[in-house]
Design a protein around this motif. Sequence first.
Motif, mmCIF file in Angstrom:
data_model
loop_
_atom_site.group_PDB
_atom_site.id
_atom_site.type_symbol
_atom_site.label_atom_id
_atom_site.label_comp_id
_atom_site.label_asym_id
_atom_site.label_seq_id
_atom_site.Cartn_x
_atom_site.Cartn_y
_atom_site.Cartn_z
ATOM 1 N N VAL A 142 33.341 -75.292 -4.540
ATOM 2 C CA VAL A 142 33.369 -73.945 -3.972
ATOM 3 C C VAL A 142 32.631 -73.984 -2.639
ATOM 4 C CG1 VAL A 142 32.702 -71.541 -4.252
ATOM 5 C CG2 VAL A 142 33.429 -72.865 -6.242
ATOM 6 N N ILE A 143 33.330 -73.621 -1.573
ATOM 7 C CA ILE A 143 32.724 -73.573 -0.240
ATOM 8 C C ILE A 143 32.483 -72.111 0.108
ATOM 9 C CG2 ILE A 143 33.007 -74.142 2.201
ATOM 10 C CD1 ILE A 143 34.896 -76.399 1.311
ATOM 11 N N PHE A 144 31.225 -71.733 0.214
ATOM 12 C CA PHE A 144 30.883 -70.324 0.397
ATOM 13 C C PHE A 144 31.575 -69.729 1.623
ATOM 14 C CE2 PHE A 144 28.286 -66.970 2.241
ATOM 15 C CZ PHE A 144 28.188 -66.092 1.169
ATOM 16 N N LYS A 145 31.569 -70.456 2.729
ATOM 17 C CA LYS A 145 32.149 -69.915 3.965
ATOM 18 C C LYS A 145 33.646 -69.669 3.846
ATOM 19 C CE LYS A 145 28.870 -71.788 7.348
ATOM 20 N NZ LYS A 145 28.706 -72.676 8.523
ATOM 21 N N SER A 146 34.304 -70.332 2.896
ATOM 22 C CA SER A 146 35.745 -70.166 2.731
ATOM 23 C C SER A 146 36.101 -69.024 1.781
ATOM 24 C CB SER A 146 36.369 -71.466 2.203
ATOM 25 O OG SER A 146 36.165 -72.527 3.118
ATOM 26 N N LEU A 147 35.113 -68.424 1.163
ATOM 27 C CA LEU A 147 35.379 -67.307 0.257
ATOM 28 C C LEU A 147 35.840 -66.085 1.052
ATOM 29 C CD1 LEU A 147 32.273 -67.547 -2.120
ATOM 30 C CD2 LEU A 147 34.634 -68.228 -2.642
ATOM 31 N N SER A 178 33.928 -61.472 -1.593
ATOM 32 C CA SER A 178 33.135 -62.413 -2.387
ATOM 33 C C SER A 178 31.867 -62.822 -1.646
ATOM 34 C CB SER A 178 33.968 -63.654 -2.731
ATOM 35 O OG SER A 178 35.057 -63.323 -3.562
ATOM 36 N N ARG A 179 31.964 -63.043 -0.333
ATOM 37 C CA ARG A 179 30.772 -63.392 0.443
ATOM 38 C C ARG A 179 29.779 -62.236 0.441
ATOM 39 N NH1 ARG A 179 34.297 -64.411 4.307
ATOM 40 N NH2 ARG A 179 33.103 -63.386 5.972
ATOM 41 N N THR A 180 30.288 -61.029 0.425
ATOM 42 C CA THR A 180 29.408 -59.864 0.387
ATOM 43 C C THR A 180 28.686 -59.761 -0.951
ATOM 44 O OG1 THR A 180 30.897 -58.664 1.889
ATOM 45 C CG2 THR A 180 29.333 -57.350 0.616
ATOM 46 N N VAL A 181 29.416 -59.966 -2.041
ATOM 47 C CA VAL A 181 28.835 -59.823 -3.386
ATOM 48 C C VAL A 181 27.815 -60.919 -3.673
ATOM 49 C CG1 VAL A 181 29.345 -59.912 -5.854
ATOM 50 C CG2 VAL A 181 30.815 -58.584 -4.333
ATOM 51 N N TYR A 182 28.164 -62.168 -3.365
ATOM 52 C CA TYR A 182 27.302 -63.298 -3.709
ATOM 53 C C TYR A 182 26.342 -63.682 -2.591
ATOM 54 C CZ TYR A 182 31.313 -63.825 -6.873
ATOM 55 O OH TYR A 182 32.328 -63.604 -7.768
ATOM 56 N N GLY A 183 26.558 -63.104 -1.410
ATOM 57 C CA GLY A 183 25.900 -63.603 -0.212
ATOM 58 C C GLY A 183 24.396 -63.499 -0.188
ATOM 59 N N PHE A 184 23.830 -62.362 -0.656
ATOM 60 C CA PHE A 184 22.376 -62.257 -0.518
ATOM 61 C C PHE A 184 21.655 -63.224 -1.444
ATOM 62 C CE2 PHE A 184 23.517 -58.950 -3.555
ATOM 63 C CZ PHE A 184 22.513 -58.966 -4.497
ATOM 64 N N HIS A 185 22.248 -63.553 -2.600
ATOM 65 C CA HIS A 185 21.658 -64.593 -3.448
ATOM 66 C C HIS A 185 21.846 -65.974 -2.803
ATOM 67 C CE1 HIS A 185 20.768 -61.866 -6.666
ATOM 68 N NE2 HIS A 185 22.033 -61.641 -6.984
ATOM 69 N N ALA A 203 23.069 -71.718 -7.966
ATOM 70 C CA ALA A 203 21.938 -70.833 -8.256
ATOM 71 C C ALA A 203 22.306 -69.378 -7.994
ATOM 72 C CB ALA A 203 20.726 -71.239 -7.414
ATOM 73 N N ALA A 204 23.043 -69.125 -6.918
ATOM 74 C CA ALA A 204 23.444 -67.752 -6.584
ATOM 75 C C ALA A 204 24.322 -67.153 -7.666
ATOM 76 C CB ALA A 204 24.171 -67.736 -5.240
ATOM 77 N N MET A 205 25.212 -67.950 -8.236
ATOM 78 C CA MET A 205 26.092 -67.440 -9.276
ATOM 79 C C MET A 205 25.320 -67.128 -10.551
ATOM 80 S SD MET A 205 28.873 -67.046 -7.780
ATOM 81 C CE MET A 205 29.763 -66.481 -9.233
ATOM 82 N N ILE A 262 25.219 -61.756 6.643
ATOM 83 C CA ILE A 262 25.210 -62.910 5.738
ATOM 84 C C ILE A 262 25.754 -64.139 6.444
ATOM 85 C CG2 ILE A 262 26.326 -63.880 3.684
ATOM 86 C CD1 ILE A 262 26.085 -61.051 2.453
ATOM 87 N N ASP A 263 26.876 -63.986 7.131
ATOM 88 C CA ASP A 263 27.487 -65.130 7.815
ATOM 89 C C ASP A 263 26.568 -65.691 8.888
ATOM 90 O OD1 ASP A 263 29.718 -64.841 6.240
ATOM 91 O OD2 ASP A 263 30.867 -63.701 7.718
ATOM 92 N N VAL A 264 25.912 -64.808 9.632
ATOM 93 C CA VAL A 264 24.981 -65.256 10.678
ATOM 94 C C VAL A 264 23.807 -66.001 10.046
ATOM 95 C CG1 VAL A 264 23.338 -64.473 12.433
ATOM 96 C CG2 VAL A 264 25.625 -63.462 12.335
ATOM 97 N N ALA A 265 23.289 -65.459 8.945
ATOM 98 C CA ALA A 265 22.162 -66.101 8.262
ATOM 99 C C ALA A 265 22.537 -67.481 7.746
ATOM 100 C CB ALA A 265 21.696 -65.216 7.102
ATOM 101 N N VAL A 266 23.704 -67.595 7.130
ATOM 102 C CA VAL A 266 24.155 -68.884 6.595
ATOM 103 C C VAL A 266 24.277 -69.906 7.720
ATOM 104 C CG1 VAL A 266 26.098 -70.095 5.524
ATOM 105 C CG2 VAL A 266 25.294 -67.916 4.567
#
Length: 368
Positions: A133-138, A142-149, A241-243, A344-348
């Motif tokens: 699973v590549i977070f940036k490709s979600l 999905s990036r919004t829901v899982y992003g802060f974790h 861990a985020a999941m 989230i994207d900027v932080a990542v």
Amino acid sequence: MDKCSDIVFIRPCRSRYEDEKILTPEYASQLFSKENKIVQINLDNCSLQRMEKLSSTATLDDVQRVGLLPLVKLLNTAPVCLTAIGLNEMPDSWVEKSIKAYQNFCRLFWPSHVDDPEATFRDYSSDPEKNKVIFKSLPDDSRTVYGFHYVSMLQIQNIRLNYKCFSPEKKFETYLYSIINFIGIVSAYDLEIAKYAFWSIDSNTINKLPEKIKQRRQYIKKNFLRNGSSLEKCRNHAFDAAMDLHWLTGANLSEDINLDIIIGDKKFPVENWLGTNDLKLYHIAKDIYHIYHEGATMKRLSTVREDELSAFPYWKNVDRLAQDVLGYREQSTKGTPSNFTECIDVAVNFIENELSSYFDSTNEKLDR
């Protein structure tokens, strides 16, 4: 990974003075008859993998062997419903097999079940190359829901690798203020994990502490605090861990927004429980959980803090800092930023650039 032999059920939110709840057929039946609520069990990835070990002709002996017999007994003796939320953390190439295993389990051992007409099904690709699973490709949602974790878990690794010269308290402070600056939201659950992440203690001192503290520290380290040896591994650890954090906290949110389930022609509110065969998560959830506060479920986090732990200057300092900062933000915050996904994207990108620089410099030293 340590796993318990049988599936266990966790209530992730309690009343302030309530002891740990035990999910039994009697409890679920009383909840339905007295409050008109249905228990919903949210299965994690670990329990779904147990289902994959069952063939199309599996028996109850097989179910007992893989540790799912308590779930079967509940499904057939009480008004409960089931979700396979653990599918969301799987790579695309795993999903089809897991869905078939889940459906096979329900067909064999829960023949009376009926799908919720409003149930959602995860989109996935059958491409065998999509085994991570590549977070940036979600997608954006999905990036919004899982992003802060995800940002939180990635930043913990970054600080542990790039800011080794900082004191433990300074690492925690850096984590807290960086998360505020990155995304404007601080998860109290993530913050508790971060406290354990930056706690530095020698083996002689830890061995003198009560067994429960040692066990909790070990479980949190194994489940949430693995440092990657490359950027890719850091990403993988952060997403896993985020999941788990989403699984531990998301059920409370669904109750806050009054999600329900349709059975026949009626809608019923649900009381969410978590189902897992993972011993680590079970014990972590017993010591870190949400409590009801002023009618909402996610307003307060309750954590176990033994006297022996509170005696450490580190714990006094980080607890005080977290309380002061979160207390101030509770009075002044304006809520989620309108451009949350962009934040989230900027932080990542920022954190990954720092991690990439760390691994580049490390590899250069090795080459010399």
